[in-house]
Motif scaffolding. Structure first.
Motif, PDB file in Angstrom:
ATOM      1  N   PRO A 225       0.835  -1.201   0.000  1.00 32.47           N
ATOM      2  CA  PRO A 225       0.000   0.000   0.000  1.00 32.47           C
ATOM      3  C   PRO A 225       0.868   1.248   0.000  1.00 32.47           C
ATOM      4  N   ILE A 226       0.454   2.240  -0.790  1.00 31.90           N
ATOM      5  CA  ILE A 226       1.286   3.434  -0.970  1.00 31.90           C
ATOM      6  C   ILE A 226       0.965   4.492   0.082  1.00 31.90           C
ATOM      7  N   SER A 227      -0.262   4.943   0.092  1.00 29.20           N
ATOM      8  CA  SER A 227      -0.627   6.068   0.939  1.00 29.20           C
ATOM      9  C   SER A 227      -0.856   5.620   2.371  1.00 29.20           C
ATOM     10  N   CYS A 228      -0.698   6.573   3.293  1.00 34.49           N
ATOM     11  CA  CYS A 228      -0.940   6.331   4.709  1.00 34.49           C
ATOM     12  C   CYS A 228      -2.042   7.273   5.179  1.00 34.49           C
ATOM     13  N   MET A 229      -2.916   6.770   5.992  1.00 36.56           N
ATOM     14  CA  MET A 229      -3.979   7.605   6.533  1.00 36.56           C
ATOM     15  C   MET A 229      -3.381   8.716   7.389  1.00 36.56           C
ATOM     16  N   PRO A 230      -3.817   9.966   7.217  1.00 33.46           N
ATOM     17  CA  PRO A 230      -3.281  11.054   8.037  1.00 33.46           C
ATOM     18  C   PRO A 230      -3.640  10.871   9.505  1.00 33.46           C
ATOM     19  N   PHE A 231      -2.800  11.420  10.358  1.00 35.99           N
ATOM     20  CA  PHE A 231      -3.066  11.352  11.798  1.00 35.99           C
ATOM     21  C   PHE A 231      -4.200  12.312  12.155  1.00 35.99           C
ATOM     22  N   SER A 232      -5.029  11.894  13.088  1.00 40.41           N
ATOM     23  CA  SER A 232      -6.086  12.764  13.598  1.00 40.41           C
ATOM     24  C   SER A 232      -5.617  13.426  14.891  1.00 40.41           C
ATOM     25  N   GLU A 233      -6.277  14.512  15.258  1.00 43.88           N
ATOM     26  CA  GLU A 233      -5.926  15.189  16.497  1.00 43.88           C
ATOM     27  C   GLU A 233      -6.163  14.293  17.705  1.00 43.88           C
ATOM     28  N   THR A 234      -7.215  13.494  17.652  1.00 45.17           N
ATOM     29  CA  THR A 234      -7.494  12.564  18.754  1.00 45.17           C
ATOM     30  C   THR A 234      -6.360  11.563  18.920  1.00 45.17           C
ATOM     31  N   GLU A 235      -5.831  11.093  17.805  1.00 43.91           N
ATOM     32  CA  GLU A 235      -4.722  10.143  17.825  1.00 43.91           C
ATOM     33  C   GLU A 235      -3.480  10.760  18.457  1.00 43.91           C
ATOM     34  N   VAL A 236      -3.212  12.018  18.108  1.00 43.75           N
ATOM     35  CA  VAL A 236      -2.042  12.704  18.660  1.00 43.75           C
ATOM     36  C   VAL A 236      -2.226  12.979  20.145  1.00 43.75           C
ATOM     37  N   ILE A 237      -3.421  13.387  20.570  1.00 46.69           N
ATOM     38  CA  ILE A 237      -3.686  13.646  21.988  1.00 46.69           C
ATOM     39  C   ILE A 237      -3.489  12.378  22.810  1.00 46.69           C
ATOM     40  N   GLN A 238      -3.981  11.259  22.312  1.00 46.79           N
ATOM     41  CA  GLN A 238      -3.807   9.994  23.023  1.00 46.79           C
ATOM     42  C   GLN A 238      -2.332   9.641  23.166  1.00 46.79           C
ATOM     43  N   ALA A 239      -1.556   9.904  22.123  1.00 51.68           N
ATOM     44  CA  ALA A 239      -0.117   9.620  22.182  1.00 51.68           C
ATOM     45  C   ALA A 239       0.586  10.547  23.175  1.00 51.68           C
ATOM     46  N   ILE A 240       0.188  11.823  23.207  1.00 51.73           N
ATOM     47  CA  ILE A 240       0.793  12.775  24.145  1.00 51.73           C
ATOM     48  C   ILE A 240       0.494  12.361  25.582  1.00 51.73           C
ATOM     49  N   ASN A 241      -0.725  11.936  25.837  1.00 52.49           N
ATOM     50  CA  ASN A 241      -1.105  11.533  27.200  1.00 52.49           C
ATOM     51  C   ASN A 241      -0.333  10.306  27.663  1.00 52.49           C
ATOM     52  N   ARG A 242       0.181   9.527  26.734  1.00 51.29           N
ATOM     53  CA  ARG A 242       0.940   8.330  27.096  1.00 51.29           C
ATOM     54  C   ARG A 242       2.428   8.606  27.292  1.00 51.29           C
ATOM     55  N   LEU A 243       2.851   9.854  27.051  1.00 54.36           N
ATOM     56  CA  LEU A 243       4.259  10.191  27.258  1.00 54.36           C
ATOM     57  C   LEU A 243       4.612  10.054  28.738  1.00 54.36           C
ATOM     58  N   LYS A 244       5.760   9.471  29.008  1.00 54.10           N
ATOM     59  CA  LYS A 244       6.190   9.249  30.381  1.00 54.10           C
ATOM     60  C   LYS A 244       6.935  10.472  30.913  1.00 54.10           C
ATOM     61  N   ALA A 245       6.732  10.743  32.188  1.00 54.72           N
ATOM     62  CA  ALA A 245       7.386  11.887  32.826  1.00 54.72           C
ATOM     63  C   ALA A 245       8.800  11.500  33.272  1.00 54.72           C
ATOM     64  N   ASN A 246       9.592  12.522  33.593  1.00 51.92           N
ATOM     65  CA  ASN A 246      10.946  12.346  34.125  1.00 51.92           C
ATOM     66  C   ASN A 246      11.865  11.587  33.164  1.00 51.92           C
ATOM     67  N   LYS A 247      11.672  11.828  31.859  1.00 51.18           N
ATOM     68  CA  LYS A 247      12.551  11.255  30.854  1.00 51.18           C
ATOM     69  C   LYS A 247      13.533  12.313  30.363  1.00 51.18           C
ATOM     70  N   SER A 248      14.754  11.879  30.073  1.00 52.40           N
ATOM     71  CA  SER A 248      15.773  12.823  29.624  1.00 52.40           C
ATOM     72  C   SER A 248      15.420  13.377  28.252  1.00 52.40           C
ATOM     73  N   PRO A 249      15.561  14.690  28.064  1.00 50.08           N
ATOM     74  CA  PRO A 249      15.264  15.290  26.755  1.00 50.08           C
ATOM     75  C   PRO A 249      16.438  15.148  25.803  1.00 50.08           C
ATOM     76  N   GLY A 250      16.210  15.534  24.552  1.00 49.31           N
ATOM     77  CA  GLY A 250      17.278  15.543  23.564  1.00 49.31           C
ATOM     78  C   GLY A 250      18.106  16.814  23.682  1.00 49.31           C
ATOM     79  N   SER A 251      18.844  17.124  22.629  1.00 49.65           N
ATOM     80  CA  SER A 251      19.713  18.298  22.659  1.00 49.65           C
ATOM     81  C   SER A 251      18.929  19.604  22.737  1.00 49.65           C
ATOM     82  N   ASP A 252      17.621  19.590  22.364  1.00 52.41           N
ATOM     83  CA  ASP A 252      16.813  20.806  22.444  1.00 52.41           C
ATOM     84  C   ASP A 252      16.334  21.093  23.865  1.00 52.41           C
ATOM     85  N   ASN A 253      16.532  20.136  24.800  1.00 52.45           N
ATOM     86  CA  ASN A 253      16.176  20.298  26.214  1.00 52.45           C
ATOM     87  C   ASN A 253      14.668  20.500  26.417  1.00 52.45           C
ATOM     88  N   ILE A 254      13.870  20.010  25.498  1.00 58.04           N
ATOM     89  CA  ILE A 254      12.409  20.069  25.639  1.00 58.04           C
ATOM     90  C   ILE A 254      11.931  18.717  26.171  1.00 58.04           C
TER      91      ILE A 254
END
Length: 435
Positions: A225-254
């Protein structure tokens, strides 16, 4: 380092003689006072959090790309710049607040003691007061630090039930590698240690000796399959909520906390960015750059092989990779053989172990020879070529668009070893574990 050496004579009979000398400490570069605890890089108060959201909201019109006129790199740089500036603005406004550890009473006593120390021609009462202040200030400082540590422990135990997070937040120093061995000689100079580690991982992540499968990969028409379904805002929000706290950031320090704190404001710009990446199969250059830190595992600490490399990558990249992984996991899981039980959700290797024990038992009963091979690959994760991964994904039927995006991330990969200082960058085609 040792100068003005002299032997002192004694006024009594003895076989020993005291030696006096001047000792000069030359290696001032071992000072670790510049250590910055990344656990303290997050927003600590409700006021800082409110100011941070206000700043993000002010940047929001510039972060949205409804017309699709800007490149992926420009869009990503705008988001990173907005988050960084908002964090700095939120913390700068809070610089004049009270000390986070010492109480107001202790600070007042310190100020009074400093005033008396600078006073010339002290009276008897001033001297007595200064003497009492030395004892009292020391006790109050010790008491304030004890109370602070107790509050941090209580807070983390109440929030997550983990004392490890509390100790990480209280940490004020960082362990470092004392020395590394090369050709039977241990080097302790910091530049030499960086050079040894850099050279080791530069060779480890080199693909010499691997077949260049990239050149032989052809996407046949209708094969994937060639094309990929675009991400929805709900999908991104769910992924953000699953981010773990107290993890080391990258070089951008975010940090992950910075994204989660303003996720309602950042969801739309991030969704637009991720969909643009899916559409163009083009990723920001920062995603191909990693800082490699070393964590001691076991064995001789002077051998660089006994350290586990962890790549510190931007948190937004890890958010995007989580979304991609969740999409392709469905396809990969469906293609796995039922015999594959290791590293799979809802599967267990207990049946396999039981079967192996039964086979061993039967062979012993029949007194027949049985040969079992156990393969333990050295640096198995670090020695898998990326081209082999692309070939495996094609065989598993993963959509072409996802493979192209992942190849874009791993193209022109650059890494650098980061200890108490950062070493030179080097290209590598295989990536260490991500942290």
């Amino acid at each position: 380092m040792v100068q003005n050496i002299e032997v002192l004579n004694l006024n009594f009979s003895s076989d020993h003689r005291p030696v006096r000398a001047t000792l000069t400490l030359l290696d001032a570069k071992k000072n670790r006072s510049g250590f910055k605890n990344t656990q303290n890089a997050t927003l600590k108060s409700e006021d800082e959090l409110a100011r941070y959201k206000e700043c993000i909201s002010a940047h929001l019109p510039d972060l949205l790309d409804s017309q699709g006129n800007i490149s992926v790199q420009t869009h990503y740089d705008k988001i990173i710049s907005a988050i960084t500036e908002s964090l700095q603005s939120a913390r700068t406004s809070n610089k004049n607040t009270r000390h986070k550890i010492l109480s107001d009473r202790t600070l007042a006593l310190l100020k009074r003691r400093q005033l008396l120390q600078k006073t010339t021609n002290k009276t008897r009462s001033m001297k007595n007061e200064l003497s009492a202040l030395y004892k009292l200030v020391g006790k109050r400082i010790k008491s304030d630090y004890t109370n602070y540590r107790s509050k941090i422990l209580e807070k983390n135990l109440a929030q997550s039930g983990s004392s490890k997070k509390a100790y990480n937040e209280l940490r004020t120093n960082k362990t470092w590698i004392d020395g590394l061995e090369i050709k039977g000689k241990t080097l302790n100079n910091r530049n030499d240690i960086i050079a040894i580690a850099t050279d080791f991982y530069k060779k480890l992540y080199n693909v010499q000796g691997h077949e260049n499968i990239d050149d032989s990969i052809n996407f046949q028409s209708g094969e994937l399959p060639i094309s990929c379904m675009p991400f929805s805002e709900t999908e991104v929000i769910q992924a953000i909520n699953r981010l773990k706290a107290n993890k080391s950031p990258g070089s951008d320090n975010i940090t992950n906390e910075s994204i989660k704190s303003a996720h309602l404001l950042l969801t739309l710009p991030l969704t637009q960015l991720f969909n643009r990446i899916l559409e163009n199969a083009n990723t920001p250059t920062q995603w191909s750059q990693s800082d490699i830190i070393l964590i001691y595992k076991k064995g001789d600490p002077r051998d660089v092989v006994n350290y586990r490399p962890i790549s510190l990558l931007p948190c937004i990249y890890k958010l995007f990779s989580f979304l991609i992984n969740r999409r392709i996991s469905i396809t990969l899981e469906a293609e796995q053989a039922i015999e594959q039980a290791g590293f799979r959700k809802s599967f267990s290797t207990i049946d396999h172990i039981h079967t192996l024990e039964l086979v061993i038992e039967k062979y012993r009963e029949k007194r027949r020879a049985l040969y079992i091979a156990y393969i333990d690959y050295k640096k198995a994760f670090d020695t898998v070529s990326h081209s082999s991964i692309w070939k495996a994904l094609i065989e598993q039927g993963v959509a072409r668009g996802y493979i192209q995006v992942m190849k874009s991330i791993y193209n022109n990969n650059m890494g650098r070893v980061k200890l108490e200082r950062v070493g030179p960058s080097f290209p590598h085609q295989k990536r260490s574990e991500t942290g």
